[in-house]
Design a protein around this motif. Structure first.
Motif, PDB file in Angstrom:
ATOM      1  N   ALA A  43      43.942  12.264   1.497  1.00  0.00           N
ATOM      2  CA  ALA A  43      45.144  11.774   2.185  1.00  0.00           C
ATOM      3  C   ALA A  43      46.368  12.065   1.340  1.00  0.00           C
ATOM      4  N   VAL A  44      47.501  11.892   1.928  1.00  0.00           N
ATOM      5  CA  VAL A  44      48.787  12.101   1.257  1.00  0.00           C
ATOM      6  C   VAL A  44      49.557  10.798   1.328  1.00  0.00           C
ATOM      7  N   GLU A  45      50.133  10.439   0.221  1.00  0.00           N
ATOM      8  CA  GLU A  45      50.851   9.164   0.179  1.00  0.00           C
ATOM      9  C   GLU A  45      51.989   9.125   1.215  1.00  0.00           C
ATOM     10  N   ARG A  46      52.230   7.901   1.670  1.00  0.00           N
ATOM     11  CA  ARG A  46      53.267   7.606   2.665  1.00  0.00           C
ATOM     12  C   ARG A  46      52.943   8.198   4.030  1.00  0.00           C
ATOM     13  N   HIS A  47      51.676   8.554   4.263  1.00  0.00           N
ATOM     14  CA  HIS A  47      51.253   9.069   5.551  1.00  0.00           C
ATOM     15  C   HIS A  47      49.974   8.365   5.995  1.00  0.00           C
ATOM     16  N   PHE A 106      44.316   3.660   7.701  1.00  0.00           N
ATOM     17  CA  PHE A 106      45.426   3.319   6.810  1.00  0.00           C
ATOM     18  C   PHE A 106      46.738   3.678   7.524  1.00  0.00           C
ATOM     19  N   ARG A 107      47.560   2.662   7.733  1.00  0.00           N
ATOM     20  CA  ARG A 107      48.843   2.945   8.380  1.00  0.00           C
ATOM     21  C   ARG A 107      49.747   3.779   7.485  1.00  0.00           C
ATOM     22  N   MET A 108      49.740   3.559   6.194  1.00  0.00           N
ATOM     23  CA  MET A 108      50.510   4.338   5.227  1.00  0.00           C
ATOM     24  C   MET A 108      49.808   4.268   3.881  1.00  0.00           C
ATOM     25  N   CYS A 109      49.297   5.427   3.448  1.00  0.00           N
ATOM     26  CA  CYS A 109      48.549   5.463   2.194  1.00  0.00           C
ATOM     27  C   CYS A 109      49.482   5.383   0.992  1.00  0.00           C
ATOM     28  N   THR A 110      48.969   4.801  -0.054  1.00  0.00           N
ATOM     29  CA  THR A 110      49.659   4.789  -1.339  1.00  0.00           C
ATOM     30  C   THR A 110      48.726   5.384  -2.392  1.00  0.00           C
ATOM     31  N   LEU A 111      49.302   5.701  -3.543  1.00  0.00           N
ATOM     32  CA  LEU A 111      48.473   6.256  -4.614  1.00  0.00           C
ATOM     33  C   LEU A 111      47.419   5.250  -5.074  1.00  0.00           C
ATOM     34  N   ASN A 112      47.692   3.960  -4.936  1.00  0.00           N
ATOM     35  CA  ASN A 112      46.728   2.936  -5.364  1.00  0.00           C
ATOM     36  C   ASN A 112      45.531   2.858  -4.427  1.00  0.00           C
ATOM     37  N   ASP A 113      45.609   3.508  -3.282  1.00  0.00           N
ATOM     38  CA  ASP A 113      44.471   3.496  -2.355  1.00  0.00           C
ATOM     39  C   ASP A 113      43.389   4.483  -2.770  1.00  0.00           C
ATOM     40  N   THR A 114      43.622   5.262  -3.779  1.00  0.00           N
ATOM     41  CA  THR A 114      42.605   6.203  -4.257  1.00  0.00           C
ATOM     42  C   THR A 114      41.406   5.431  -4.824  1.00  0.00           C
ATOM     43  N   GLY A 115      40.186   5.855  -4.449  1.00  0.00           N
ATOM     44  CA  GLY A 115      38.984   5.197  -4.953  1.00  0.00           C
ATOM     45  C   GLY A 115      37.853   5.264  -3.947  1.00  0.00           C
ATOM     46  N   ASN A 116      36.737   4.536  -4.294  1.00  0.00           N
ATOM     47  CA  ASN A 116      35.564   4.494  -3.443  1.00  0.00           C
ATOM     48  C   ASN A 116      35.727   3.464  -2.330  1.00  0.00           C
ATOM     49  N   LEU A 137      46.878  12.088  -2.355  1.00  0.00           N
ATOM     50  CA  LEU A 137      47.689  13.055  -3.087  1.00  0.00           C
ATOM     51  C   LEU A 137      49.136  12.579  -3.180  1.00  0.00           C
ATOM     52  N   GLU A 138      49.729  12.903  -4.293  1.00  0.00           N
ATOM     53  CA  GLU A 138      51.134  12.535  -4.481  1.00  0.00           C
ATOM     54  C   GLU A 138      52.025  13.464  -3.658  1.00  0.00           C
ATOM     55  N   LEU A 139      52.920  12.869  -2.912  1.00  0.00           N
ATOM     56  CA  LEU A 139      53.795  13.672  -2.057  1.00  0.00           C
ATOM     57  C   LEU A 139      54.887  14.360  -2.850  1.00  0.00           C
TER      58      LEU A 139
END
Length: 428
Positions: A43-47, A106-116, A137-139
């Motif tokens: 995923a890409v952050e803020r998306h 996820f309505r809007m992903c953040t970098l903290n959502d990375t993980g299992n 991924l960082e935008l």
């Protein structure tokens, strides 16, 4: 606890082989193991992003999602019982939800959502679990745009803009529409520089757009918009009036009301000048004559001038009095042509002459008959008659008498003209 990302460690080749094998198997069968779709694990952050499931068994009674590799109660995010029962867990956030198919959205992903992330699917016959690593991924920062000028003159100046970014895929937008290189537009090989030659009034805004990840072609980052102020015109001058039938000339009577409006398309707004018979009259766009006087008749010219482009156009109009009304046509009546008039005159003249001759002839004949009747009556009644001769008299029986004869009878004297019959002798 989170498991290490299989794509980052020594297990990465094995993960790729397993993923390739799964993709090569064609349609997923419900009898296979449950797993999280690999395409949804990036995923890409803020998306927005959705963790989709594959090989979901039939008759699912509950979907439960957990953060991490374990499905413990304290790591539960949310559970869902079809058709619409949702129970949030300790790690629930208003940025996530569960779809009707049991997918984690996820309505809007953040970098903290990375993980299992682990899902547990409960059916009436048992429970299945699947775990997947989500990488956000960082935008990165959006591009920055700059231009050498924001004001220009149409068909005279050029504008150069630059897009500041480290992305390799750059697109340019003009008036919010993608553009490419053309005869008037040049774009550098790396896409970072745009040059518009001979700008036009339609070049209103510029913007650059980047695409950081080829696997996400719909995720674009846009720069701020640069607004261009292009000076142009005037191209023409339009004249309008309150009177009807305007075609370069106005017919207005003395004392009537006349309004003249002058307009033209120009940026910035033009300066107007009205001339009357060559003399400056006004610097307004409109003229208003409440009562037109005779001295206000004549030629008018409106000039529209752009002080930036140094262009000027003009339009002419003439105010004139109404023309005199033409004389009404004669009423229909009797008329004759010229040749017929001559013929009638000739016939009338000949007719009059002939008639006069007849009248004279009739009068002379009537007079002669009366004289002869009177003479005949004297001879028949035996009245004595004496002659007085004033000239030689012809012998009896001739038809011509030279001179006059005076016939005296008693106390009466009659002037006679003797006709062609024998006259009586004196003793008879």
């Amino acid at each position: 606890m989170d498991l290490p990302d299989p794509r980052r460690g020594p297990c990465r080749p094995l993960f790729l082989v397993v993923a390739a094998s799964l993709l090569a198997c064609g349609p997923r069968q419900a009898s296979g193991p449950l797993f999280i779709s690999p395409d949804s694990l990036t995923a890409v952050e803020r998306h927005r992003n959705v963790l989709a499931l594959e090989n979901v068994p039939e008759g699912v009674q509950e979907y439960s999602w957990y953060r991490g590799a374990e499905d413990s109660a304290d790591t539960m995010i949310i559970s869902f019982r079809p058709p619409d029962s949702k129970v949030p867990g300790p790690l629930y956030s208003n940025l996530v939800t569960v779809t009707s198919k049991g997918y984690l959205s996820f309505r809007m992903c953040t970098l903290n959502d990375t993980g299992n992330y682990t899902v547990r699917v409960d059916t009436g016959n048992g429970t299945q679990r699947a775990t997947g690593w989500l990488e956000v991924l960082e935008l990165g920062p959006p591009p920055v745009i700059s231009a050498n000028a924001s004001s220009a003159v149409e068909n005279l100046d050029s504008v150069a803009a630059e897009c500041h970014t480290n992305a390799s895929h750059i697109e340019w937008y003009r008036n919010s529409v993608p553009i490419s290189a053309s005869q008037r537009i040049a774009i550098s090989a790396d896409g970072r520089t745009l040059v518009i030659r001979r700008v036009s009034r339609h070049d209103r805004t510029l913007q650059c757009v980047i695409q950081r990840y080829e696997s996400f072609p719909d995720i674009l980052q846009k720069s701020d918009t640069i607004s261009l102020t292009v000076a142009y015109g005037p191209d023409y001058v339009s004249l309008s009036t309150n009177l009807q039938g305007f075609d370069g000339a106005l017919t207005a009577g003395i004392g009537s009301q006349v309004q003249l409006e002058c307009s033209c398309d120009s940026n910035p707004s033009p300066k107007y000048h009205w001339l009357h018979n060559g003399s400056l009259l006004s610097s307004d766009a409109n003229l208003n004559f409440s009562l037109v006087a005779w001295e206000q008749m004549g030629n008018y010219r409106c000039i529209g001038e752009n002080l930036v482009t140094q262009l000027a156009f003009y339009g002419d109009v003439r105010i004139q009095p109404p023309r005199p009304s033409p004389a009404p046509p004669p009423p229909p009546g009797f008329s004759i042509s010229g040749p017929l008039v001559v013929f009638l005159i000739l016939v009338t003249s000949l007719g009059c002459g002939h008639l006069c001759g007849i009248l004279v002839y009739g009068l002379v004949r009537l007079y002669l008959r009366r004289m002869m009747w009177a003479l005949d009556m004297r001879w028949r009644t035996g009245i004595p008659v004496s002659w007085a001769e004033s000239g030689p008299v012809s012998h009896l029986g001739t038809s011509v008498i030279h001179g006059q004869k005076i016939l005296q009878g008693g106390d009466k004297v009659v002037l006679c003209i003797v006709g062609p019959w024998p006259l009586p002798t004196r003793g008879q």
